[in-house]
Design a protein around this motif. Structure first.
Motif, PDB file in Angstrom:
ATOM      1  N   THR A 376       0.861  -1.173   0.000  1.00  0.00           N
ATOM      2  CA  THR A 376       0.000   0.000   0.000  1.00  0.00           C
ATOM      3  C   THR A 376       0.894   1.219   0.000  1.00  0.00           C
ATOM      4  O   THR A 376       2.126   1.089   0.094  1.00  0.00           O
ATOM      5  CB  THR A 376      -0.875   0.025   1.256  1.00  0.00           C
ATOM      6  OG1 THR A 376      -0.003   0.101   2.372  1.00  0.00           O
ATOM      7  CG2 THR A 376      -1.736  -1.223   1.369  1.00  0.00           C
ATOM      8  N   SER A 377       0.285   2.389  -0.099  1.00  0.00           N
ATOM      9  CA  SER A 377       1.108   3.597  -0.156  1.00  0.00           C
ATOM     10  C   SER A 377       1.890   3.775   1.146  1.00  0.00           C
ATOM     11  O   SER A 377       3.013   4.281   1.142  1.00  0.00           O
ATOM     12  CB  SER A 377       0.229   4.817  -0.431  1.00  0.00           C
ATOM     13  OG  SER A 377      -0.855   4.824   0.453  1.00  0.00           O
ATOM     14  N   GLU A 378       1.300   3.321   2.278  1.00  0.00           N
ATOM     15  CA  GLU A 378       2.035   3.429   3.550  1.00  0.00           C
ATOM     16  C   GLU A 378       3.268   2.545   3.531  1.00  0.00           C
ATOM     17  O   GLU A 378       4.346   2.926   4.000  1.00  0.00           O
ATOM     18  CB  GLU A 378       1.149   3.003   4.719  1.00  0.00           C
ATOM     19  CG  GLU A 378       0.087   4.011   5.073  1.00  0.00           C
ATOM     20  CD  GLU A 378      -1.080   3.351   5.789  1.00  0.00           C
ATOM     21  OE1 GLU A 378      -0.828   2.695   6.805  1.00  0.00           O
ATOM     22  OE2 GLU A 378      -2.217   3.486   5.297  1.00  0.00           O
ATOM     23  N   ASP A 379       3.072   1.336   2.985  1.00  0.00           N
ATOM     24  CA  ASP A 379       4.211   0.422   2.892  1.00  0.00           C
ATOM     25  C   ASP A 379       5.307   1.041   2.062  1.00  0.00           C
ATOM     26  O   ASP A 379       6.482   0.995   2.412  1.00  0.00           O
ATOM     27  CB  ASP A 379       3.775  -0.902   2.257  1.00  0.00           C
ATOM     28  CG  ASP A 379       2.914  -1.719   3.197  1.00  0.00           C
ATOM     29  OD1 ASP A 379       3.150  -1.625   4.416  1.00  0.00           O
ATOM     30  OD2 ASP A 379       2.019  -2.426   2.713  1.00  0.00           O
ATOM     31  N   ILE A 380       4.891   1.650   0.952  1.00  0.00           N
ATOM     32  CA  ILE A 380       5.876   2.253   0.056  1.00  0.00           C
ATOM     33  C   ILE A 380       6.652   3.339   0.787  1.00  0.00           C
ATOM     34  O   ILE A 380       7.885   3.381   0.735  1.00  0.00           O
ATOM     35  CB  ILE A 380       5.184   2.825  -1.203  1.00  0.00           C
ATOM     36  CG1 ILE A 380       4.617   1.654  -2.015  1.00  0.00           C
ATOM     37  CG2 ILE A 380       6.152   3.643  -2.041  1.00  0.00           C
ATOM     38  CD1 ILE A 380       3.771   2.062  -3.193  1.00  0.00           C
ATOM     39  N   ALA A 381       5.906   4.154   1.520  1.00  0.00           N
ATOM     40  CA  ALA A 381       6.574   5.224   2.268  1.00  0.00           C
ATOM     41  C   ALA A 381       7.579   4.640   3.244  1.00  0.00           C
ATOM     42  O   ALA A 381       8.712   5.132   3.384  1.00  0.00           O
ATOM     43  CB  ALA A 381       5.529   6.054   3.007  1.00  0.00           C
ATOM     44  N   ALA A 382       7.174   3.551   3.908  1.00  0.00           N
ATOM     45  CA  ALA A 382       8.064   2.937   4.892  1.00  0.00           C
ATOM     46  C   ALA A 382       9.305   2.364   4.220  1.00  0.00           C
ATOM     47  O   ALA A 382      10.425   2.504   4.738  1.00  0.00           O
ATOM     48  CB  ALA A 382       7.315   1.837   5.641  1.00  0.00           C
ATOM     49  N   VAL A 383       9.097   1.735   3.066  1.00  0.00           N
ATOM     50  CA  VAL A 383      10.241   1.138   2.370  1.00  0.00           C
ATOM     51  C   VAL A 383      11.174   2.238   1.872  1.00  0.00           C
ATOM     52  O   VAL A 383      12.401   2.123   1.965  1.00  0.00           O
ATOM     53  CB  VAL A 383       9.761   0.254   1.189  1.00  0.00           C
ATOM     54  CG1 VAL A 383      10.958  -0.309   0.427  1.00  0.00           C
ATOM     55  CG2 VAL A 383       8.899  -0.882   1.698  1.00  0.00           C
ATOM     56  N   GLU A 384      10.564   3.323   1.394  1.00  0.00           N
ATOM     57  CA  GLU A 384      11.381   4.444   0.918  1.00  0.00           C
ATOM     58  C   GLU A 384      12.277   4.950   2.038  1.00  0.00           C
ATOM     59  O   GLU A 384      13.473   5.185   1.831  1.00  0.00           O
ATOM     60  CB  GLU A 384      10.471   5.595   0.458  1.00  0.00           C
ATOM     61  CG  GLU A 384       9.630   5.233  -0.744  1.00  0.00           C
ATOM     62  CD  GLU A 384       9.949   6.098  -1.939  1.00  0.00           C
ATOM     63  OE1 GLU A 384       9.683   7.299  -1.857  1.00  0.00           O
ATOM     64  OE2 GLU A 384      10.479   5.576  -2.937  1.00  0.00           O
ATOM     65  N   GLU A 385      11.664   5.053   3.180  1.00  0.00           N
ATOM     66  CA  GLU A 385      12.431   5.560   4.324  1.00  0.00           C
ATOM     67  C   GLU A 385      13.563   4.604   4.663  1.00  0.00           C
ATOM     68  O   GLU A 385      14.685   4.998   4.948  1.00  0.00           O
ATOM     69  CB  GLU A 385      11.497   5.703   5.521  1.00  0.00           C
ATOM     70  CG  GLU A 385      12.053   6.604   6.607  1.00  0.00           C
ATOM     71  CD  GLU A 385      11.149   6.594   7.803  1.00  0.00           C
ATOM     72  OE1 GLU A 385      11.663   6.479   8.931  1.00  0.00           O
ATOM     73  OE2 GLU A 385       9.905   6.686   7.607  1.00  0.00           O
ATOM     74  N   TYR A 386      13.246   3.322   4.568  1.00  0.00           N
ATOM     75  CA  TYR A 386      14.203   2.299   4.934  1.00  0.00           C
ATOM     76  C   TYR A 386      15.360   2.257   3.947  1.00  0.00           C
ATOM     77  O   TYR A 386      16.527   2.167   4.332  1.00  0.00           O
ATOM     78  CB  TYR A 386      13.462   0.957   5.003  1.00  0.00           C
ATOM     79  CG  TYR A 386      14.345  -0.255   5.160  1.00  0.00           C
ATOM     80  CD1 TYR A 386      15.253  -0.341   6.216  1.00  0.00           C
ATOM     81  CD2 TYR A 386      14.265  -1.319   4.269  1.00  0.00           C
ATOM     82  CE1 TYR A 386      16.053  -1.447   6.379  1.00  0.00           C
ATOM     83  CE2 TYR A 386      15.053  -2.431   4.418  1.00  0.00           C
ATOM     84  CZ  TYR A 386      15.953  -2.493   5.476  1.00  0.00           C
ATOM     85  OH  TYR A 386      16.737  -3.582   5.622  1.00  0.00           O
ATOM     86  N   LEU A 387      15.011   2.364   2.678  1.00  0.00           N
ATOM     87  CA  LEU A 387      16.064   2.291   1.660  1.00  0.00           C
ATOM     88  C   LEU A 387      16.654   3.663   1.360  1.00  0.00           C
ATOM     89  O   LEU A 387      17.516   3.800   0.489  1.00  0.00           O
ATOM     90  CB  LEU A 387      15.504   1.681   0.370  1.00  0.00           C
ATOM     91  CG  LEU A 387      14.993   0.234   0.481  1.00  0.00           C
ATOM     92  CD1 LEU A 387      14.373  -0.210  -0.831  1.00  0.00           C
ATOM     93  CD2 LEU A 387      16.115  -0.724   0.862  1.00  0.00           C
TER      94      LEU A 387
END
Lengths: 415, 462
Positions: A376-387
């Motif tokens: 989901t868009s939240e997941d994407i945001a979290a992954v972006e932050e992580y990477l």
């Protein structure tokens, strides 16, 4: 009437570095039996102690609304005023009766506040006025009523300590009911009962619900009791809510099955291997300010490991719990569509994921196109932050790419 | 005694067995006593250490031990075995309790009421003085103090080692106000009670959160603080010299017990002048105060506050879960217990006519607590019996002057008071670990009143 009698919001209880309850929210509806279940050490009794004022919660709000509409913030009331004013009664996991007093006396002690008032705080009663004598006779009638309900009337003049275990449990419930509660909190009422006593207990609880309209909040390990009598079940694990709903829903919820009934050990280890190991924990641990949200958080990155790692606020010390701690989390990961068998997909096929990023994602248990496809868009945001990306995932449309790859049949089979 | 138990065959008669065991006992006691009794070191006239040999005395002691063991094994043990066998064999018959047992309280009260007159008839007006004062009044003061402490320790389960402080507050309240303001005893009695209750609450506040040993230590300290204040606050309390000339109690102002007063009782009723009237009056006064204490205790036990005290002793956490305010419950227990201590204190001051801090040492607290524990916590009759045995028993030692003839003129039996006190306590605690009356009377019943066995009641956690 389906309004909430008890509302627990963002309740947290920390003992030093140990997070016994972390951001728990649930509701108990009026006139219903709400069961609070979970494996040992899930924090159920701690929740009870917070509700009944034996502990003051670290954070959060517990609101109790009485029938007449007055609301009480239980975390602010002194211990003894919770039963007296907010009308919450409780029993204890290890039975706490007044063992040297007779059954009748036990039930009379429970009516202390009422009798105190009637006896003019002892003074009028000492002089022997009619008000007190009437109140005293009434209290004995009420005690008799509950003794009959609990099937203990024949032993009314025996000391409570002389009763068999099952009868002591029933007496404790009768005693709690003598305080005239609107919410009755029972801490493992069926523990140690034989099947026959357990049935009698179910009957008593249903009777209480039907005849007095008292709402019941119940901690129980005995699933037969929970499934038979409760209208609503809240499941805790490691101080967090992992499921919430009616018994049939909860019964079939895989997270609950994993957490409460347990998954096979082999299954757990398999998931563990995929999800991460000690090294991963350390890496994740180093990251500050991780989301400690409630269980059904959307973020995949708030995965299995971080949530079982509790941070102590005051000293900055870390407490780590073994990665195997949360069984529910392992299953939760698979709910997002992760097959737990077969070789992982080659994520580098997706344009924008290099070998480095693949390794990073793999460390998080993201090994499949399906997982990326369901972000989901939240997941994407979290992954972006992580990477440490800024909008790259969206720009390169990893999710879309993953979907197309699955359709092309390149991803592993879904289980 | 040196019990050598040897498994014997069934054919052995008790007498032969007894003879053998008596011999064993003799050997062991000889071994034990040969150095204790047989030899004594002494100084001779030239300050030399000499060994005095006392073989005769040793022989007497060893012989007594052997005879004792022989009688025990040959006669007492078989008798006990026969009795228990008979009891086991006999069907359990519910025996109707005798008249005295059924009406124990009424009989006891009647006995107490006629006691002074019985004494006058037996030993005359002047002779009765000692029996009414030293035995009657002295024991009843302790009964009252123990019943007062019983509320705190026996009912509420709060271990209070400083109870004598309230006794002191009551005594000094009467002594100071009586001598300075000249107020009557009948006004100062409730005043002293209220003042002691006030101090009970003052003590109660800091110890509310304490339990067990910690509570005991703080209450102990409180008792000592009060005593030290009485010693050192010379301007008010006259220090360790104490306060004397405390006015006597009058019979509600109708007649007085002061020989010089115009309405002296002997003049009013045309009786021979004697100090006994005042003692008899004080006896009935303390008897009345005791009855008041008992009445209030019995009455309160059946009230919600009394049940809350006992519930507090049984389980404090359960109390809180039932909405009982444990703070006020504890404070009322302290206050009411202290109030009776204050009553007893003002009576004590009136009886003695003199108070000093000497009377309020820790030993008094310990004795009162010992009486409560020996009597059985929470039981009024048990505590009364314990006070009778412990205080009466130590008083009676003063009467045992014939012992001087046995042990020589230097022997003063009073000095062995505390030894016997301790011995009696050990014996009672071994024989009846929960005190004379360990069982508890329920405060309410539906069908029949059954007393609760001591196995179920708790002592409280402090």
């Amino acid at each position: 009437m389906n309004d909430a009698i008890l509302k627990v919001e963002h309740l947290s209880m920390k003992f030093g570095g140990l997070v016994a309850i972390g951001d728990l929210s649930f509701e108990a509806r009026r006139g219903e039996i709400t069961a609070l279940i979970g494996p040992n050490g899930a924090g159920k009794t701690t929740v009870f102690n917070c509700i009944t004022g034996f502990y003051k919660p670290t954070e959060g709000m517990i609101t109790l609304t009485r029938r007449d509409g007055t609301a009480f913030l239980l975390e602010r009331l002194p211990n003894h005023e919770i039963p007296a004013r907010a009308k919450v009664a409780r029993t204890f996991q290890n039975i706490r009766l007044f063992s040297g007093m007779t059954l009748l006396e036990n039930l009379l002690v429970a009516q202390h506040n009422k009798l105190m008032k009637a006896s003019g705080y002892t003074i009028l009663g000492f002089l022997g006025t009619g008000t007190y004598r009437r109140a005293s006779a009434e209290s004995i009638e009420l005690a008799k009523f509950w003794l009959e309900k609990a099937d203990l009337i024949d032993r009314a003049d025996d000391p409570a300590g002389d009763l068999p275990y099952g009868a002591q449990r029933r007496l404790e419930i009768a005693r709690a009911m003598c305080t005239g509660p609107e919410l009755l909190c029972l801490d493992e009422p069926a523990a140690g009962l034989n099947p026959r006593e357990s049935l009698a207990l179910n009957a008593l609880l249903n009777d209480i619900k039907e005849t007095t309209g008292t709402s019941i909040l119940l901690i129980e390990h005995d699933m037969s009791v929970v499934m038979q009598i409760s209208d609503h079940v809240v499941v805790l694990e490691y101080g967090r809510k992992i499921s919430d709903g009616d018994p049939t829903f909860v019964k079939s919820d895989p997270r609950v099955i994993a957490a409460y009934l347990g998954v096979d050990d082999t299954e757990v280890t398999e998931v563990l291997v995929e999800v991460g190991d000690e090294q991963v924990i350390e890496e994740l641990d180093a990251e500050p300010d991780r989301d400690h949200g409630p269980a059904d958080s959307a973020s995949m990155l708030a995965g299995a490991i971080t949530d079982t790692v509790a941070h102590s606020d005051d000293l900055g010390e870390r407490m780590t719990i073994s990665p195997a701690a949360s069984k529910a989390r392992l299953v939760e990961a698979s709910l997002h569509g992760v097959p737990i068998e077969g070789p992982p997909d080659d994520l580098t096929v997706i344009k924008g994921i290099g070998p480095v990023n693949q390794r990073k994602l793999n460390e998080h248990g993201i090994t499949r196109f399906v997982q990326i496809a369901t972000w989901t868009s939240e997941d994407i945001a979290a992954v972006e932050e992580y990477l440490e990306f800024d909008g790259r995932i969206k720009r390169e449309d990893w999710v879309g790419q993953a979907r197309r790859l699955i359709e092309a049949g390149k991803g592993g089979e879904r289980k | 005694m040196a019990a050598v138990s040897v498994e014997s065959g069934a054919r052995e008669t008790p007498v032969t067995k007894a003879v053998r065991e008596a011999l064993y006992a003799g050997v062991i006691s000889f071994g034990l006593f040969v150095l204790f009794i047989g030899l004594r070191t002494d100084q001779n006239i030239r300050n030399e250490l000499v060994l005095v040999q006392r073989w005769g005395l040793l022989a007497i002691v060893v012989f007594l031990v052997m005879v004792g063991r022989f009688i025990y094994v040959a006669f007492i043990l078989p008798a006990i075995a026969r009795r228990s066998a008979a009891r086991a064999a006999a069907p359990t018959v519910v025996t109707e309790k005798g008249f005295v047992r059924r009406n124990l309280t009424s009989v006891a009260i009647v006995c107490l009421l006629v006691y002074p007159f019985a004494m006058i008839m037996l030993v005359g007006l002047q002779g009765s003085l000692k029996w009414v004062d030293n035995f009657g009044i002295q024991i009843l003061i302790y009964v009252m103090l123990a019943w007062g402490l019983n509320i705190v320790v026996g009912l509420a389960g709060l271990l209070d080692l400083g109870y004598v402080a309230f006794y002191a507050v009551g005594a000094y309240a009467y002594a100071l106000l009586g001598t300075q303001l000249g107020w009557s005893f009948w006004i100062l009695l409730p005043a002293a009670g209220i003042m002691a209750a006030f101090w009970g609450v003052i003590l109660g506040f800091p110890v509310l959160r304490l339990r067990g040993d910690y509570l005991a230590i703080v209450t102990l300290a409180f008792g000592e603080i009060i005593r030290l204040v009485l010693i050192n606050w010379r301007e008010v309390t006259n220090g360790s010299a104490g306060i004397s000339g405390i006015p006597k109690v009058t019979f509600f102002g109708l007649f007085s017990f002061d020989v010089s007063a115009p309405n002296y009782i002997a003049k009013v009723f045309d009786l021979p002048t004697s100090g006994a009237y005042y003692k008899i009056f004080l006896y009935y006064l303390i008897l009345g105060l005791c009855m008041l204490t008992a009445f209030v205790t019995i009455r309160l036990r059946r009230m919600p506050v009394g049940r809350a005290w006992e519930a507090l002793r049984e389980d404090e956490i359960a109390c809180r879960s039932l909405g009982i305010n444990t703070t006020t419950t504890k404070l009322t227990a302290f206050a009411i217990g202290a109030m009776f201590g204050g009553f007893a204190g003002s009576f004590f001051a009136a009886r003695q006519g003199f108070v000093s801090p000497e009377s309020f040492v820790f030993l008094e607290s310990a004795i009162i607590l010992a009486i409560v524990v020996l009597g059985g916590m929470g039981s009024l009759p048990g505590i009364a019996i314990a006070a009778l045995v412990m205080i009466g028993g130590t008083e009676i030692l003063r009467e045992l002057q014939f012992l001087k003839r046995v042990f020589g003129p230097d022997f003063t039996p009073e000095l062995y008071r505390m030894l016997l006190f301790g011995l009696a306590m050990v014996i009672v605690m071994v024989w009846k670990p929960r005190g004379f009356v360990g069982s508890r009377e329920p405060t309410a019943f539906l069908h029949e009143r059954k007393s609760v066995s001591a196995a179920f009641t708790k002592e409280g956690h402090g």
